[in-house]
Motif scaffolding. Structure first.
Motif, PDB file in Angstrom:
ATOM      1  N   GLY A  83      45.279  43.444  57.052  1.00 46.84           N
ATOM      2  CA  GLY A  83      43.143  43.175  57.310  1.00 46.84           C
ATOM      3  C   GLY A  83      42.949  41.721  57.363  1.00 46.84           C
ATOM      4  N   ARG A  84      42.082  41.633  57.421  1.00 45.89           N
ATOM      5  CA  ARG A  84      41.578  40.014  57.327  1.00 45.89           C
ATOM      6  C   ARG A  84      41.730  39.499  56.230  1.00 45.89           C
ATOM      7  NH1 ARG A  84      36.241  40.219  61.837  1.00 45.89           N
ATOM      8  NH2 ARG A  84      37.284  41.350  62.893  1.00 45.89           N
ATOM      9  N   ASP A  85      41.356  38.073  55.761  1.00 43.73           N
ATOM     10  CA  ASP A  85      41.693  37.310  54.506  1.00 43.73           C
ATOM     11  C   ASP A  85      42.808  38.334  53.536  1.00 43.73           C
ATOM     12  OD1 ASP A  85      40.313  35.836  55.978  1.00 43.73           O
ATOM     13  OD2 ASP A  85      38.429  37.250  55.286  1.00 43.73           O
ATOM     14  N   ILE A  86      43.864  39.152  53.900  1.00 41.19           N
ATOM     15  CA  ILE A  86      44.976  39.064  53.434  1.00 41.19           C
ATOM     16  C   ILE A  86      45.822  38.171  52.198  1.00 41.19           C
ATOM     17  CG2 ILE A  86      47.003  40.898  52.706  1.00 41.19           C
ATOM     18  CD1 ILE A  86      43.679  42.728  52.764  1.00 41.19           C
ATOM     19  N   GLY A  87      46.077  37.464  53.355  1.00 41.78           N
ATOM     20  CA  GLY A  87      47.156  36.431  53.046  1.00 41.78           C
ATOM     21  C   GLY A  87      46.778  34.965  52.556  1.00 41.78           C
ATOM     22  N   THR A  88      45.298  35.073  52.660  1.00 42.49           N
ATOM     23  CA  THR A  88      44.816  33.654  52.355  1.00 42.49           C
ATOM     24  C   THR A  88      44.011  34.082  51.492  1.00 42.49           C
ATOM     25  OG1 THR A  88      42.699  33.589  54.206  1.00 42.49           O
ATOM     26  CG2 THR A  88      44.312  32.660  54.164  1.00 42.49           C
ATOM     27  N   VAL A  89      43.488  34.853  50.731  1.00 43.24           N
ATOM     28  CA  VAL A  89      42.850  35.934  49.343  1.00 43.24           C
ATOM     29  C   VAL A  89      43.075  37.115  48.861  1.00 43.24           C
ATOM     30  CG1 VAL A  89      39.969  37.068  48.853  1.00 43.24           C
ATOM     31  CG2 VAL A  89      39.839  35.036  51.131  1.00 43.24           C
ATOM     32  N   VAL A  90      43.530  37.438  49.798  1.00 39.32           N
ATOM     33  CA  VAL A  90      43.705  39.051  48.164  1.00 39.32           C
ATOM     34  C   VAL A  90      45.507  38.210  47.664  1.00 39.32           C
ATOM     35  CG1 VAL A  90      44.633  41.859  47.888  1.00 39.32           C
ATOM     36  CG2 VAL A  90      42.425  40.732  49.470  1.00 39.32           C
ATOM     37  N   VAL A  91      46.267  38.347  48.349  1.00 37.61           N
ATOM     38  CA  VAL A  91      47.942  37.739  48.435  1.00 37.61           C
ATOM     39  C   VAL A  91      48.082  36.490  49.053  1.00 37.61           C
ATOM     40  CG1 VAL A  91      50.499  38.657  49.265  1.00 37.61           C
ATOM     41  CG2 VAL A  91      48.182  40.708  48.906  1.00 37.61           C
ATOM     42  N   ARG A  92      47.943  35.713  48.182  1.00 43.86           N
ATOM     43  CA  ARG A  92      48.402  34.345  48.842  1.00 43.86           C
ATOM     44  C   ARG A  92      49.695  33.217  48.394  1.00 43.86           C
ATOM     45  NH1 ARG A  92      43.001  30.852  45.742  1.00 43.86           N
ATOM     46  NH2 ARG A  92      41.782  32.856  46.749  1.00 43.86           N
ATOM     47  N   SER A  93      50.776  34.667  48.710  1.00 41.32           N
ATOM     48  CA  SER A  93      52.236  33.622  48.879  1.00 41.32           C
ATOM     49  C   SER A  93      52.676  34.415  50.011  1.00 41.32           C
ATOM     50  CB  SER A  93      53.276  35.135  48.020  1.00 41.32           C
ATOM     51  OG  SER A  93      54.467  35.479  47.995  1.00 41.32           O
ATOM     52  N   GLU A  94      53.272  33.083  50.426  1.00 39.62           N
ATOM     53  CA  GLU A  94      53.130  32.676  51.745  1.00 39.62           C
ATOM     54  C   GLU A  94      54.451  33.513  51.862  1.00 39.62           C
ATOM     55  OE1 GLU A  94      53.313  28.879  53.329  1.00 39.62           O
ATOM     56  OE2 GLU A  94      51.379  28.489  51.939  1.00 39.62           O
ATOM     57  N   GLU A  95      55.007  33.572  50.892  1.00 41.69           N
ATOM     58  CA  GLU A  95      56.852  34.003  51.631  1.00 41.69           C
ATOM     59  C   GLU A  95      56.869  35.581  51.769  1.00 41.69           C
ATOM     60  OE1 GLU A  95      59.984  35.900  48.122  1.00 41.69           O
ATOM     61  OE2 GLU A  95      58.586  34.671  47.403  1.00 41.69           O
ATOM     62  N   HIS A  96      55.519  36.589  51.633  1.00 39.67           N
ATOM     63  CA  HIS A  96      55.437  37.472  51.858  1.00 39.67           C
ATOM     64  C   HIS A  96      54.202  38.113  53.177  1.00 39.67           C
ATOM     65  CE1 HIS A  96      58.654  38.904  49.461  1.00 39.67           C
ATOM     66  NE2 HIS A  96      57.804  38.055  48.197  1.00 39.67           N
ATOM     67  N   THR A  97      54.289  36.928  53.642  1.00 45.31           N
ATOM     68  CA  THR A  97      52.217  36.733  54.229  1.00 45.31           C
ATOM     69  C   THR A  97      52.659  36.464  55.618  1.00 45.31           C
ATOM     70  OG1 THR A  97      50.881  35.881  52.483  1.00 45.31           O
ATOM     71  CG2 THR A  97      50.443  36.256  54.785  1.00 45.31           C
TER      72      THR A  97
END
Length: 173
Positions: A149-163
């Motif tokens: 989804g949009r903004d999942i990696g920046t708003v919901v899940v903030r771990s770059e390891e799994h984004t």
């Protein structure tokens, strides 16, 4: 408003969705049309994870507002009907997300012209986004899920390891 992640599954796919909290959450972020859902489904299938297209959550909020004949020009009207609804986010036998309201699976009814034409209005309401993001964070906290989804990696899940962020080639946009 009540949103639940249903863990009811058949015996055949119990191993697929019975993840421990040690399993990571994988976020696939990107703009519309970049392939988040297609890639997310493939990744989830390969890993035996659940898959959630978070856009369905905004579409079901829109369906609720349309079905209740809420005044779509009045945010309070939309918020009221969505907050008073019980939404179930589940998983089918293929590990894909399902969305139900009042026990009725609406997953296949959420990609209609009527919903498409107003989903951006409903999803832009800050309180609706607040409700959905809170639920998405709860689901992500359980692990063993791929969320697209949009903004999942920046708003919901903030771990770059799994984004990961998907971008469409310029010639396709």
């Amino acid at each position: 408003m009540l949103i639940r992640w249903l863990r009811t599954v058949s015996r055949n796919n119990l191993a697929r969705v019975n993840m421990t909290t040690d399993a990571p959450t994988i976020a696939i972020d990107g703009p519309a049309g970049s392939g988040k859902t297609s890639v997310g489904k493939m990744v989830a299938d390969r890993l035996g994870y659940k898959f959630l297209d978070t856009g369905l959550m905004y579409r079901v909020a829109t369906w609720i507002a349309v079905e209740a004949q809420a005044n779509l020009g009045e945010q309070a009207s939309i918020i009221s009907v969505v907050e008073s609804s019980s939404i179930d986010v589940g998983v089918n036998s293929k590990g894909l997300s399902t969305i139900s309201v009042g026990g009725v699976d609406l997953t296949e009814r959420l990609h209609t012209f009527e919903i498409d034409s107003v989903v951006s209005t409903v999803s832009a309401i800050p309180r609706i986004r607040e409700i959905m993001v809170a639920e998405q964070k709860k689901l992500a906290g359980n692990g063993g899920i791929v969320m697209g989804g949009r903004d999942i990696g920046t708003v919901v899940v903030r771990s770059e390891e799994h984004t990961s962020e998907l971008q469409s080639p310029d010639h396709l946009v």
